[in-house]
Design a protein around this motif. Structure first.
Motif, PDB file in Angstrom:
ATOM      1  N   ILE A 291     -38.057  20.043  39.001  1.00 49.51           N
ATOM      2  CA  ILE A 291     -37.329  21.201  38.297  1.00 49.51           C
ATOM      3  C   ILE A 291     -35.801  20.973  38.594  1.00 49.51           C
ATOM      4  N   CYS A 292     -35.022  20.565  37.603  1.00 48.33           N
ATOM      5  CA  CYS A 292     -33.584  20.598  37.673  1.00 48.33           C
ATOM      6  C   CYS A 292     -32.977  19.503  38.593  1.00 48.33           C
ATOM      7  N   TYR A 293     -32.509  20.046  39.722  1.00 47.49           N
ATOM      8  CA  TYR A 293     -31.848  19.254  40.726  1.00 47.49           C
ATOM      9  C   TYR A 293     -32.785  18.331  41.364  1.00 47.49           C
ATOM     10  N   GLU A 294     -34.040  18.563  41.344  1.00 46.49           N
ATOM     11  CA  GLU A 294     -34.957  17.676  42.206  1.00 46.49           C
ATOM     12  C   GLU A 294     -35.106  16.221  41.493  1.00 46.49           C
ATOM     13  N   ILE A 295     -34.954  16.201  40.169  1.00 49.64           N
ATOM     14  CA  ILE A 295     -34.885  14.895  39.322  1.00 49.64           C
ATOM     15  C   ILE A 295     -33.836  13.761  40.216  1.00 49.64           C
ATOM     16  N   ALA A 296     -32.693  14.394  40.886  1.00 46.97           N
ATOM     17  CA  ALA A 296     -31.906  13.463  41.690  1.00 46.97           C
ATOM     18  C   ALA A 296     -32.567  12.727  42.881  1.00 46.97           C
ATOM     19  N   PHE A 297     -33.696  13.047  43.260  1.00 45.68           N
ATOM     20  CA  PHE A 297     -34.101  12.772  44.559  1.00 45.68           C
ATOM     21  C   PHE A 297     -35.590  11.950  44.286  1.00 45.68           C
ATOM     22  N   PRO A 298     -35.332  10.400  44.243  1.00 45.28           N
ATOM     23  CA  PRO A 298     -36.314   9.504  43.788  1.00 45.28           C
ATOM     24  C   PRO A 298     -37.656   9.397  44.569  1.00 45.28           C
ATOM     25  N   GLU A 299     -37.331   9.460  45.891  1.00 40.12           N
ATOM     26  CA  GLU A 299     -38.550   9.444  46.750  1.00 40.12           C
ATOM     27  C   GLU A 299     -39.435  10.507  46.614  1.00 40.12           C
ATOM     28  N   GLN A 300     -38.818  11.738  46.473  1.00 40.77           N
ATOM     29  CA  GLN A 300     -39.547  13.172  46.275  1.00 40.77           C
ATOM     30  C   GLN A 300     -40.445  12.952  44.947  1.00 40.77           C
TER      31      GLN A 300
ATOM     32  N   MET B 266     -28.893  13.841  32.818  1.00 39.56           N
ATOM     33  CA  MET B 266     -29.792  13.034  32.048  1.00 39.56           C
ATOM     34  C   MET B 266     -29.766  11.780  32.349  1.00 39.56           C
ATOM     35  N   GLU B 267     -28.744  11.202  32.728  1.00 40.54           N
ATOM     36  CA  GLU B 267     -28.769   9.755  33.102  1.00 40.54           C
ATOM     37  C   GLU B 267     -29.440   9.460  34.485  1.00 40.54           C
ATOM     38  N   ILE B 268     -29.377  10.408  35.260  1.00 41.16           N
ATOM     39  CA  ILE B 268     -30.239  10.518  36.431  1.00 41.16           C
ATOM     40  C   ILE B 268     -31.559  10.422  35.986  1.00 41.16           C
ATOM     41  N   ALA B 269     -32.272  11.272  35.366  1.00 42.09           N
ATOM     42  CA  ALA B 269     -33.701  11.595  34.767  1.00 42.09           C
ATOM     43  C   ALA B 269     -34.003  10.189  34.120  1.00 42.09           C
TER      44      ALA B 269
ATOM     45  N   LEU C 213     -40.837   9.984  30.361  1.00 48.37           N
ATOM     46  CA  LEU C 213     -40.085  11.179  30.888  1.00 48.37           C
ATOM     47  C   LEU C 213     -39.838  12.281  29.647  1.00 48.37           C
ATOM     48  N   LEU C 214     -40.354  13.523  30.089  1.00 47.16           N
ATOM     49  CA  LEU C 214     -39.735  14.464  29.080  1.00 47.16           C
ATOM     50  C   LEU C 214     -38.832  15.328  29.720  1.00 47.16           C
ATOM     51  N   ARG C 215     -37.737  15.605  29.129  1.00 49.56           N
ATOM     52  CA  ARG C 215     -36.512  16.472  29.658  1.00 49.56           C
ATOM     53  C   ARG C 215     -36.407  17.822  28.757  1.00 49.56           C
ATOM     54  N   ALA C 216     -36.717  19.082  28.966  1.00 50.03           N
ATOM     55  CA  ALA C 216     -36.585  20.215  28.148  1.00 50.03           C
ATOM     56  C   ALA C 216     -35.689  21.095  29.003  1.00 50.03           C
TER      57      ALA C 216
ATOM     58  N   HIS D 295     -38.945   2.714  30.055  1.00 45.59           N
ATOM     59  CA  HIS D 295     -37.852   1.662  30.021  1.00 45.59           C
ATOM     60  C   HIS D 295     -36.646   2.204  30.268  1.00 45.59           C
ATOM     61  N   GLY D 296     -36.577   3.648  30.465  1.00 44.20           N
ATOM     62  CA  GLY D 296     -35.336   4.591  30.426  1.00 44.20           C
ATOM     63  C   GLY D 296     -34.507   4.747  29.087  1.00 44.20           C
ATOM     64  N   ASN D 297     -35.007   4.405  27.977  1.00 43.80           N
ATOM     65  CA  ASN D 297     -34.281   4.604  26.721  1.00 43.80           C
ATOM     66  C   ASN D 297     -34.717   5.720  26.128  1.00 43.80           C
TER      67      ASN D 297
END
Length: 524
Positions: free
Chosen positions: A400-409, A440-443, A454-457, A469-471
């Motif tokens: 959820i939101c900010y969590e996507i910035a933490f790769p290990e989690q 978005m870039e981080i996701a 990955l889906l981002r709503a 592939h991140g595209n």
């Protein structure tokens, strides 16, 4: 002119105003390497010039030089932070900019520590006491220190891993390597290339001429060693972007119009397997809207679809920023459990945003300004590791939101059975700034690292579908109401990063720093 520049760069311990301004400008330029500009090549060049200019500085001067560099990075790169404080937090512009500057100054301490340690660890390795501009310093010690301090910035004081150098490669040529070494590993590689480029400035060409073809070879080889392959199965999804104004999102009178808007937008897309509403799309506790949830669950089941929505869950006198699944079976497969409202098949956000979702030292801060009393700023934490959500038999790893910035989690939530990564957000707090685009870039980087679509709503953008592939394969315009419908090809297998994570990189970096310390002690 060149002689004057060289003489300026060789000043030993005087962090002159001109030198600090130059460092700030170099740091500020790195913002252009991230979304929405994505001019990735600026970052290694700015880092290389800073490394070259600081080569003759002692430890104290090097600290201030890299502090200025870091302040430029963050004062410009995350300038969007003040928008939420100014527009929605009730703070005067000068106060919001001041707090943003304090945050940037704190974040600048991490590159400053890199500069301090780099100068101190190499100072006594030359006979005249000056720092050495060697292969060891540039290609091993500097990348290791930079990586360790970026990693520390990702967890100290709950962490703020924004603008890691590696994210500049989300649209860059090195991005395939993220499936092996992750975003932090890309930071290491960029720092190493910057070190080689700094040596190039002193007419020492061999390291750059060697590293460039090795990097190209590694980028070519990364997909060849990948275990990710298609399953042949597809999932049809619909991502709903409600575009609810932030000023009315938490108003009681706006609750039912909001719920009806999301249901009306979804109605024409009940042929999708999974419909996704964004973070806190239902801006109320479950118990307050139980009748609506029961009816939405029945509608989803009748149409053989699932709805995943953000909501405020309430258990044991605690409130959570959560995701729930409504409707979870169809005629072809019984995929249970169906929605029960008992906390099952639910995800509760673990990594909360300071101030926005919890207030540290709240007895002190809450009386100061309305900013510290933002709606829903007293959430409890969910568990660090939670089961994947189940939607029509598909396993979904959420953030959820900010969590996507933490790769290990997120990595710790993904397993071989995970089909899709999902992140939901409400970036309306940051208006038309660069913040949502960097988010978005981080996701996108998480999709590369973990080898899953990955889906981002989101409430007002960027709502998008990202391949393994991140595209970005499909997206909605920002600040418009709409529904993004897409068919997602599923994949299976594990990336090397999914298997190993950041541990090998951190061990290597830590070992190099220890070796640097040993060499420093031996040379004394």
């Amino acid at each position: 002119m060149l002689k004057q520049i060289r003489a300026f760069a060789q000043q030993k311990s005087r962090p002159s105003a001109l030198r600090l301004v130059l460092a700030f400008a170099l740091g500020a330029s790195t913002a252009l390497s991230f979304a929405p500009y994505s001019i990735w090549i600026i970052y290694p060049f700015a880092m290389a010039i800073a490394l070259w200019h600081s080569r003759a500085l002692d430890a104290k001067a090097s600290f201030y030089y890299w502090l200025s560099f870091g302040f430029g990075c963050f004062a410009v790169g995350i300038s969007w932070v003040h928008v939420s404080m100014d527009t929605f937090g009730g703070m005067p512009l000068i106060a919001s900019v001041g707090l943003m500057a304090l945050l940037a100054l704190y974040l600048a301490l991490y590159p400053a520590l890199t500069g301090l340690a780099l100068a101190w660890l190499t100072k006594t390795l030359s006979k005249n006491g000056e720092t050495t501009f060697s292969l060891w310093r540039n290609l091993a010690l500097f990348p290791a220190l930079w990586t360790m301090t970026e990693w520390a910035r990702g967890w100290v004081m709950t962490g703020f891993p924004w603008l890691w150098a590696g994210y500049s490669q989300t649209q860059g040529p090195l991005k395939p390597l993220a499936s092996i070494i992750g975003a932090l590993g890309l930071s290491f590689v960029l720092a190493m290339l910057a070190g080689a480029l700094a040596l190039f400035f002193t007419k020492r060409y061999k390291s750059l001429l060697l590293l460039l073809p090795l990097s190209i070879l590694a980028v070519w080889a990364a997909p060849k060693v990948s275990d990710i392959h298609p399953t042949g199965e597809n999932v049809k999804v619909a991502l709903v972007q409600g575009n609810i104004p932030q000023s009315m999102k938490w108003e009681p009178d706006a609750l039912w119009p909001t719920l009806l808007k999301y249901m009306d937008l979804s109605r024409e897309h009940f042929d999708a397997d999974i419909i996704i509403w964004p973070e806190a799309a239902i801006p109320a506790p479950e118990s307050m809207v139980q009748d609506f949830l029961d009816n939405a669950n029945k509608v989803a089941n009748l149409n053989h679809t699932s709805i995943i929505t953000g909501i405020i869950s309430h258990q044991s006198n605690e409130f959570y920023n959560s995701l729930i699944v409504l409707g979870n079976h169809n005629q072809k497969q019984q995929a249970g459990p169906d929605y029960e409202g008992d906390g099952s098949n639910q995800f509760k956000k673990h990594h909360l945003l300071p101030i926005g979702e919890f207030v540290p030292f709240e007895a002190l801060l809450r009386p100061i300004a309305p900013f510290f009393n933002l709606p829903m700023s007293s959430f409890a934490r969910g568990e660090y590791q939670q089961p994947n959500l189940s939607a029509l038999g598909h396993k979904i790893a959420p953030a959820i939101c900010y969590e996507i910035a933490f790769p290990e989690q997120l990595r710790d939530s993904v397993n071989q059975g995970t089909d899709i990564l999902l992140t939901v957000s409400n970036d309306a707090w940051f208006g038309s700034s660069n913040g949502p685009l960097q988010h978005m870039e981080i996701a996108q980087m998480r999709a590369i690292e973990l080898g899953r679509p990955l889906l981002r709503a989101t409430n007002n953008g960027v709502t998008a579908v990202v391949d393994e592939h991140g595209n970005i394969t499909a997206s909605l315009p920002q600040f418009e109401t709409g529904v993004l419908s897409a068919t997602i090809p599923l994949v299976t297998g594990q990336t090397w990063f999914a298997k190993l994570g950041q541990t090998p990189l951190l061990l290597l970096s830590g070992l190099l720093v220890l070796l640097g310390f040993g060499r420093r002690v031996k040379a004394q």
